[in-house]
Design a protein around this motif. Structure first.
Motif, mmCIF file in Angstrom:
data_model
loop_
_atom_site.group_PDB
_atom_site.id
_atom_site.type_symbol
_atom_site.label_atom_id
_atom_site.label_comp_id
_atom_site.label_asym_id
_atom_site.label_seq_id
_atom_site.Cartn_x
_atom_site.Cartn_y
_atom_site.Cartn_z
ATOM 1 N N ALA A 1 0.824 -1.208 0.000
ATOM 2 C CA ALA A 1 0.000 0.000 0.000
ATOM 3 C C ALA A 1 0.856 1.255 0.000
ATOM 4 O O ALA A 1 0.472 2.277 0.547
ATOM 5 N N ARG A 2 1.995 1.202 -0.646
ATOM 6 C CA ARG A 2 2.873 2.378 -0.649
ATOM 7 C C ARG A 2 2.241 3.562 -1.363
ATOM 8 O O ARG A 2 2.561 4.711 -1.078
ATOM 9 N N ASP A 3 1.325 3.261 -2.301
ATOM 10 C CA ASP A 3 0.669 4.367 -2.992
ATOM 11 C C ASP A 3 -0.229 5.164 -2.066
ATOM 12 O O ASP A 3 -0.599 6.292 -2.363
ATOM 13 N N LEU A 4 -0.572 4.598 -0.911
ATOM 14 C CA LEU A 4 -1.352 5.330 0.086
ATOM 15 C C LEU A 4 -0.455 5.982 1.135
ATOM 16 O O LEU A 4 -0.951 6.606 2.071
ATOM 17 N N ASP A 5 0.856 5.816 0.987
ATOM 18 C CA ASP A 5 1.818 6.389 1.919
ATOM 19 C C ASP A 5 1.527 5.929 3.349
ATOM 20 O O ASP A 5 1.476 6.727 4.281
ATOM 21 N N LEU A 6 1.348 4.629 3.494
ATOM 22 C CA LEU A 6 1.039 4.071 4.804
ATOM 23 C C LEU A 6 2.241 3.316 5.358
ATOM 24 O O LEU A 6 2.745 2.396 4.724
ATOM 25 N N ASP A 7 2.704 3.728 6.515
ATOM 26 C CA ASP A 7 3.693 2.953 7.259
ATOM 27 C C ASP A 7 3.053 2.645 8.606
ATOM 28 O O ASP A 7 3.050 3.466 9.523
ATOM 29 N N LEU A 8 2.486 1.462 8.702
ATOM 30 C CA LEU A 8 1.737 1.092 9.902
ATOM 31 C C LEU A 8 2.537 0.196 10.835
ATOM 32 O O LEU A 8 1.971 -0.397 11.753
ATOM 33 N N ARG A 9 3.823 0.097 10.607
ATOM 34 C CA ARG A 9 4.620 -0.764 11.479
ATOM 35 C C ARG A 9 4.496 -0.389 12.958
ATOM 36 O O ARG A 9 4.357 -1.280 13.801
ATOM 37 N N PRO A 10 4.528 0.903 13.306
ATOM 38 C CA PRO A 10 4.353 1.234 14.733
ATOM 39 C C PRO A 10 2.987 0.815 15.274
ATOM 40 O O PRO A 10 2.884 0.324 16.392
ATOM 41 N N VAL A 11 1.948 0.989 14.476
ATOM 42 C CA VAL A 11 0.600 0.612 14.912
ATOM 43 C C VAL A 11 0.499 -0.897 15.079
ATOM 44 O O VAL A 11 -0.039 -1.401 16.071
ATOM 45 N N ILE A 12 1.023 -1.640 14.111
ATOM 46 C CA ILE A 12 0.997 -3.102 14.182
ATOM 47 C C ILE A 12 1.763 -3.582 15.411
ATOM 48 O O ILE A 12 1.328 -4.478 16.132
ATOM 49 N N ALA A 13 2.910 -2.978 15.656
ATOM 50 C CA ALA A 13 3.746 -3.389 16.788
ATOM 51 C C ALA A 13 3.077 -3.111 18.129
ATOM 52 O O ALA A 13 3.357 -3.796 19.123
ATOM 53 N N GLN A 14 2.185 -2.134 18.176
ATOM 54 C CA GLN A 14 1.519 -1.775 19.432
ATOM 55 C C GLN A 14 0.323 -2.654 19.759
ATOM 56 O O GLN A 14 -0.218 -2.573 20.862
ATOM 57 N N GLN A 15 -0.103 -3.507 18.839
ATOM 58 C CA GLN A 15 -1.252 -4.357 19.103
ATOM 59 C C GLN A 15 -0.915 -5.381 20.184
ATOM 60 O O GLN A 15 0.214 -5.873 20.258
ATOM 61 N N PRO A 16 -1.891 -5.712 21.033
ATOM 62 C CA PRO A 16 -1.599 -6.597 22.165
ATOM 63 C C PRO A 16 -1.246 -8.024 21.769
ATOM 64 O O PRO A 16 -0.612 -8.748 22.553
ATOM 65 N N ASP A 17 -1.648 -8.451 20.578
ATOM 66 C CA ASP A 17 -1.328 -9.791 20.088
ATOM 67 C C ASP A 17 -0.815 -9.691 18.659
ATOM 68 O O ASP A 17 -1.109 -8.715 17.958
ATOM 69 N N PRO A 18 -0.076 -10.693 18.196
ATOM 70 C CA PRO A 18 0.476 -10.626 16.840
ATOM 71 C C PRO A 18 -0.606 -10.443 15.788
ATOM 72 O O PRO A 18 -1.655 -11.088 15.836
ATOM 73 N N VAL A 19 -0.345 -9.572 14.831
ATOM 74 C CA VAL A 19 -1.247 -9.358 13.701
ATOM 75 C C VAL A 19 -0.741 -10.212 12.536
ATOM 76 O O VAL A 19 0.409 -10.095 12.125
ATOM 77 N N LEU A 20 -1.605 -11.080 12.034
ATOM 78 C CA LEU A 20 -1.216 -11.959 10.934
ATOM 79 C C LEU A 20 -1.240 -11.227 9.601
ATOM 80 O O LEU A 20 -0.451 -11.531 8.714
ATOM 81 N N PHE A 21 -2.181 -10.315 9.448
ATOM 82 C CA PHE A 21 -2.172 -9.480 8.254
ATOM 83 C C PHE A 21 -3.059 -8.271 8.485
ATOM 84 O O PHE A 21 -3.943 -8.267 9.333
ATOM 85 N N ALA A 22 -2.785 -7.221 7.716
ATOM 86 C CA ALA A 22 -3.647 -6.040 7.670
ATOM 87 C C ALA A 22 -3.629 -5.527 6.239
ATOM 88 O O ALA A 22 -2.564 -5.381 5.636
ATOM 89 N N THR A 23 -4.805 -5.300 5.695
ATOM 90 C CA THR A 23 -4.934 -4.806 4.324
ATOM 91 C C THR A 23 -5.893 -3.621 4.306
ATOM 92 O O THR A 23 -6.635 -3.387 5.260
ATOM 93 N N VAL A 24 -5.882 -2.914 3.202
ATOM 94 C CA VAL A 24 -6.789 -1.787 3.012
ATOM 95 C C VAL A 24 -8.063 -2.294 2.356
ATOM 96 O O VAL A 24 -8.021 -3.023 1.361
ATOM 97 N N SER A 25 -9.199 -1.915 2.920
ATOM 98 C CA SER A 25 -10.501 -2.284 2.373
ATOM 99 C C SER A 25 -11.253 -1.002 2.022
ATOM 100 O O SER A 25 -10.664 0.054 1.851
ATOM 101 N N GLY A 26 -12.564 -1.089 1.889
ATOM 102 C CA GLY A 26 -13.385 0.091 1.669
ATOM 103 C C GLY A 26 -13.159 0.732 0.308
ATOM 104 O O GLY A 26 -12.783 0.081 -0.667
ATOM 105 N N ALA A 27 -13.386 2.040 0.245
ATOM 106 C CA ALA A 27 -13.378 2.761 -1.025
ATOM 107 C C ALA A 27 -12.037 2.671 -1.745
ATOM 108 O O ALA A 27 -11.995 2.662 -2.981
ATOM 109 N N HIS A 28 -10.927 2.609 -1.003
ATOM 110 C CA HIS A 28 -9.622 2.495 -1.662
ATOM 111 C C HIS A 28 -9.511 1.156 -2.396
ATOM 112 O O HIS A 28 -9.019 1.093 -3.523
ATOM 113 N N LEU A 29 -9.968 0.096 -1.766
ATOM 114 C CA LEU A 29 -9.960 -1.211 -2.422
ATOM 115 C C LEU A 29 -10.920 -1.233 -3.594
ATOM 116 O O LEU A 29 -10.632 -1.821 -4.645
#
Length: 252
Positions: free
Chosen positions: A4-32
């Motif tokens: 999702a580099r075209d959306l200029d998203l760097d979510l590594r800090p957000v993913i790292a802050q989750q209380p349990d491991p995140v297996l995947f995160a994708t963009v949905s909604g109008a962008h998809l």
């Protein structure tokens, strides 16, 4: 998968802050779906992994987690399900979770994500048409009530995704792609997509009667595509998904 580099998203800090491991995160909604506005929210969806201990005690596990925040004036929304709940949703006629799993706009991935995506074709059934038929109906009623462009585009997107799925066995959620490939897509759809890029909310400048006829025609095309579909009546892949879930859980 792309990212999702075209959306200029760097979510590594957000993913790292989750209380349990995140297996995947994708963009949905109008962008998809291919018709984001300049001020569209960014909808992030995925799956997390609860520890085994969270599932064997008396306390009810926190299977769904949600976090909302603002970034440079844009609202961000991250919703994840525990992988067991996510897999159970996959085994129902739920087009949402399959679109999320298979979204090409990937912001975080793992080997488990890739394995789940590889098993996704096995859960597709002809009854997934009901999901897209129902969603289109809900959005059409909203359009009739408000006259807004957004629910009208969601109506067309759901119907064309359903038709494409029934005919090809492929989950394709990108409306511009669908509009370019589907012979049933009305010619004015591209203009509506362009108009949506300019504003998130606003009225649809369309001939209501013509649009109603086109939506009814697409419902008929979806019915016909479902009747002729080579997709099975029931999902497969239960054992493979079960084995993957057990392995991922025990590996932590």
């Amino acid at each position: 998968m792309t990212d999702a580099r075209d959306l200029d998203l760097d979510l590594r800090p957000v993913i790292a802050q989750q209380p349990d491991p995140v297996l995947f995160a994708t963009v949905s909604g109008a962008h998809l779906y291919g018709f984001p506005s300049r001020d569209s929210d960014v909808d992030l969806r995925g799956a997390h992994l609860l520890p085994a201990a969270a599932l064997v005690g008396l306390r009810e596990p926190d299977e769904t987690r949600s976090r909302m925040w603002e970034r440079d004036g844009v609202e961000m929304d991250l919703v994840t399900h525990d992988v067991r709940k996510f897999v159970r949703l996959m085994l129902r006629r739920n087009g949402y979770v399959l679109e999320q799993l298979l979204s090409p706009l990937v912001v975080h991935t793992t080997e488990a994500h890739r394995e789940l995506a590889a098993l996704a074709p096995g859960v597709l059934t002809s009854h997934h048409a009901h999901h897209y038929r129902g969603f289109a109906g809900t959005q059409w009623r909203l359009f009739e009530k408000t006259g807004e462009l957004k629910p009208l585009l969601y109506t067309f997107r759901a119907l064309l995704t359903g038709i494409h799925l029934m005919r090809t066995g492929e989950v394709q959620a990108h409306l511009p792609t669908l509009a370019g490939e589907a012979g049933e897509a009305p010619a004015y759809l591209t203009e509506l997509i362009d108009a949506k890029a300019e504003r998130e909310h606003g009225g649809a400048d369309v001939d209501r009667e013509r649009v109603r006829d086109d939506v009814e025609r697409l419902h008929g095309a979806l019915d016909a595509a479902q009747a002729a579909s080579g997709l099975p009546d029931a999902p497969g892949g239960f054992d493979a998904l079960h084995d993957l879930l057990v392995r991922v859980r025990l590996e932590g």
